[in-house]
Scaffold this active site. Structure first.
Site, PDB file in Angstrom:
ATOM      1  N   GLY A   1       1.355  -1.682   4.470  1.00 28.24           N
ATOM      2  CA  GLY A   1       1.813  -0.335   4.181  1.00 28.24           C
ATOM      3  C   GLY A   1       2.920   0.085   5.120  1.00 28.24           C
ATOM      4  N   SER A   2       2.541   0.566   6.282  1.00 29.48           N
ATOM      5  CA  SER A   2       3.519   1.062   7.249  1.00 29.48           C
ATOM      6  C   SER A   2       4.564   0.021   7.600  1.00 29.48           C
ATOM      7  CB  SER A   2       2.796   1.520   8.530  1.00 29.48           C
ATOM      8  OG  SER A   2       1.831   2.498   8.239  1.00 29.48           O
ATOM      9  N   MET A  32      -9.613   7.537  -1.424  1.00 25.18           N
ATOM     10  CA  MET A  32     -10.541   7.970  -0.374  1.00 25.18           C
ATOM     11  C   MET A  32     -11.105   9.340  -0.740  1.00 25.18           C
ATOM     12  SD  MET A  32      -8.245   7.046   2.966  1.00 25.18           S
ATOM     13  CE  MET A  32      -7.082   5.665   2.943  1.00 25.18           C
ATOM     14  N   GLY A  87      -9.942   3.999   6.083  1.00 30.71           N
ATOM     15  CA  GLY A  87      -9.806   5.448   6.091  1.00 30.71           C
ATOM     16  C   GLY A  87      -8.436   5.968   6.453  1.00 30.71           C
ATOM     17  N   HIS A 129      -0.881  -1.588  -4.020  1.00 27.13           N
ATOM     18  CA  HIS A 129      -2.228  -1.310  -3.519  1.00 27.13           C
ATOM     19  C   HIS A 129      -2.431   0.199  -3.491  1.00 27.13           C
ATOM     20  CE1 HIS A 129      -5.864  -2.606  -1.348  1.00 27.13           C
ATOM     21  NE2 HIS A 129      -5.734  -1.493  -0.645  1.00 27.13           N
ATOM     22  N   SER A 132       0.836  -1.200   0.000  1.00 25.58           N
ATOM     23  CA  SER A 132       0.000   0.000   0.000  1.00 25.58           C
ATOM     24  C   SER A 132       0.865   1.241   0.000  1.00 25.58           C
ATOM     25  CB  SER A 132      -0.903   0.010   1.245  1.00 25.58           C
ATOM     26  OG  SER A 132      -1.589   1.240   1.332  1.00 25.58           O
ATOM     27  N   HIS A 135      -8.193   0.238  -4.688  1.00 23.11           N
ATOM     28  CA  HIS A 135      -9.199   0.059  -3.638  1.00 23.11           C
ATOM     29  C   HIS A 135      -9.990   1.351  -3.490  1.00 23.11           C
ATOM     30  CE1 HIS A 135      -9.900  -0.661   0.980  1.00 23.11           C
ATOM     31  NE2 HIS A 135     -11.023  -0.693   0.291  1.00 23.11           N
ATOM     32  N   GLY A 146      -1.833   2.608   9.310  1.00 24.62           N
ATOM     33  CA  GLY A 146      -1.179   2.517  10.598  1.00 24.62           C
ATOM     34  C   GLY A 146      -2.048   2.032  11.745  1.00 24.62           C
ATOM     35  N   ASP A 190      -4.947   3.136  -2.607  1.00 22.12           N
ATOM     36  CA  ASP A 190      -6.150   3.510  -1.859  1.00 22.12           C
ATOM     37  C   ASP A 190      -6.722   4.831  -2.339  1.00 22.12           C
ATOM     38  OD1 ASP A 190      -6.449   1.395   0.093  1.00 22.12           O
ATOM     39  OD2 ASP A 190      -4.617   2.133   1.039  1.00 22.12           O
ATOM     40  N   MET A 212     -11.751  -6.134   5.277  1.00 23.01           N
ATOM     41  CA  MET A 212     -11.021  -5.089   5.988  1.00 23.01           C
ATOM     42  C   MET A 212     -10.772  -5.542   7.431  1.00 23.01           C
ATOM     43  SD  MET A 212     -10.291  -2.611   3.937  1.00 23.01           S
ATOM     44  CE  MET A 212      -9.667  -1.496   5.203  1.00 23.01           C
ATOM     45  N   ASP A 231      -6.676  -6.352   4.643  1.00 21.87           N
ATOM     46  CA  ASP A 231      -6.056  -5.027   4.590  1.00 21.87           C
ATOM     47  C   ASP A 231      -6.261  -4.341   5.930  1.00 21.87           C
ATOM     48  OD1 ASP A 231      -5.150  -2.502   4.040  1.00 21.87           O
ATOM     49  OD2 ASP A 231      -6.595  -2.065   2.458  1.00 21.87           O
ATOM     50  N   GLY A 232      -5.128  -4.024   6.585  1.00 20.91           N
ATOM     51  CA  GLY A 232      -5.198  -3.281   7.837  1.00 20.91           C
ATOM     52  C   GLY A 232      -4.449  -3.959   8.965  1.00 20.91           C
ATOM     53  N   GLY A 233      -3.381  -3.326   9.426  1.00 18.19           N
ATOM     54  CA  GLY A 233      -2.630  -3.860  10.550  1.00 18.19           C
ATOM     55  C   GLY A 233      -1.874  -5.131  10.244  1.00 18.19           C
ATOM     56  N   MET A 261     -12.461   3.547  -1.771  1.00 16.89           N
ATOM     57  CA  MET A 261     -13.206   3.841  -0.539  1.00 16.89           C
ATOM     58  C   MET A 261     -13.955   5.142  -0.774  1.00 16.89           C
ATOM     59  SD  MET A 261     -10.394   2.715   2.329  1.00 16.89           S
ATOM     60  CE  MET A 261      -8.946   2.949   1.268  1.00 16.89           C
TER      61      MET A 261
END
Length: 219
Positions: free
Chosen positions: A193-194, A37, A142, A33, A8, A66, A145, A35, A137, A171-173, A68
């Protein structure tokens, strides 16, 4: 299924995005990826069509877009023309899910459908025949991190149990601690990502996501 790692760029240094994209192949990343938004569907604003076009000109990596946004159906054609290889939208958006999936498929791109942590997995089942991928998700969409929400794991497990050939993305964490949980539940695509872009050794970090802790450091 082999584990796919999707980087990401929300976690990258945008001032040096070209350099970051060039490094992804060295790190053995499978896809980018992207994003999108709109500040309405989610409270943040990120990237749009001009940036996607620029990224498409810079890299040949698979572009995993993606959306959003509130009305994804309206923008399917534009994102396809800008270079998306797959377009994923949210079941919770205002667009009709079936019409949106059909519109994506008509562009020749892969079609993905995403669900938020609070959306029951049963809600996405009627649309699986038109979807190439389901994105579960594992944080509230949104912002990058965030920490992985453990309750989302069961959704992945249920989808894999009932649809063994389905492509399932999370996706996420996602990091070296949560990736094994997601993989064991049945996810075969991991968005990071992070964790990736802040790693001291991104090549090693990506290998850990895939479950390959024996990979040597990239040269």
């Amino acid at each position: 299924m082999n584990t796919i790692v999707s980087a990401s760029i929300l976690g990258a240094d945008i001032c040096h995005l070209g350099e970051a994209l060039d490094k992804l192949r060295t790190w053995q990343i499978d896809m980018v990826h992207f994003d999108v938004m709109d500040g309405v569907f989610v409270p943040n604003i990120s990237f749009g069509i001009p940036m996607l076009s620029a990224i498409r000109r810079h890299t040949k990596l698979f572009l995993d877009v993606h959306l959003m946004i509130t009305d994804p159906l309206r923008y399917v054609s534009a994102f396809a023309k800008a270079g998306a290889d797959r377009i994923t939208f949210h079941l919770e958006s205002s667009s009709d899910p079936r019409a949106t999936l059909e519109a994506i498929r008509q562009t020749g791109r892969q079609a993905g459908i995403a669900i938020k942590p609070g959306t029951p997995v049963e809600d996405v089942i009627p649309y699986l025949s038109l979807a190439d991928m389901v994105l579960v998700m594992t944080v509230e969409p949104g912002f990058g991190g965030q920490s992985y929400l453990p309750d989302t794991t069961e959704k992945v497990r249920q989808l894999r149990r009932d649809y063994p050939k389905l492509c399932i993305q999370v996706d996420g964490g996602i990091n070296d601690q949560t990736a094994p949980i997601a993989r064991q539940a049945g996810a075969n695509e991991l968005v990071t990502g992070s964790y990736l872009f802040q790693a001291a050794d991104p090549f090693r970090a990506a290998a850990l996501l895939r479950g390959d802790d024996s990979s040597p450091q990239a040269g």
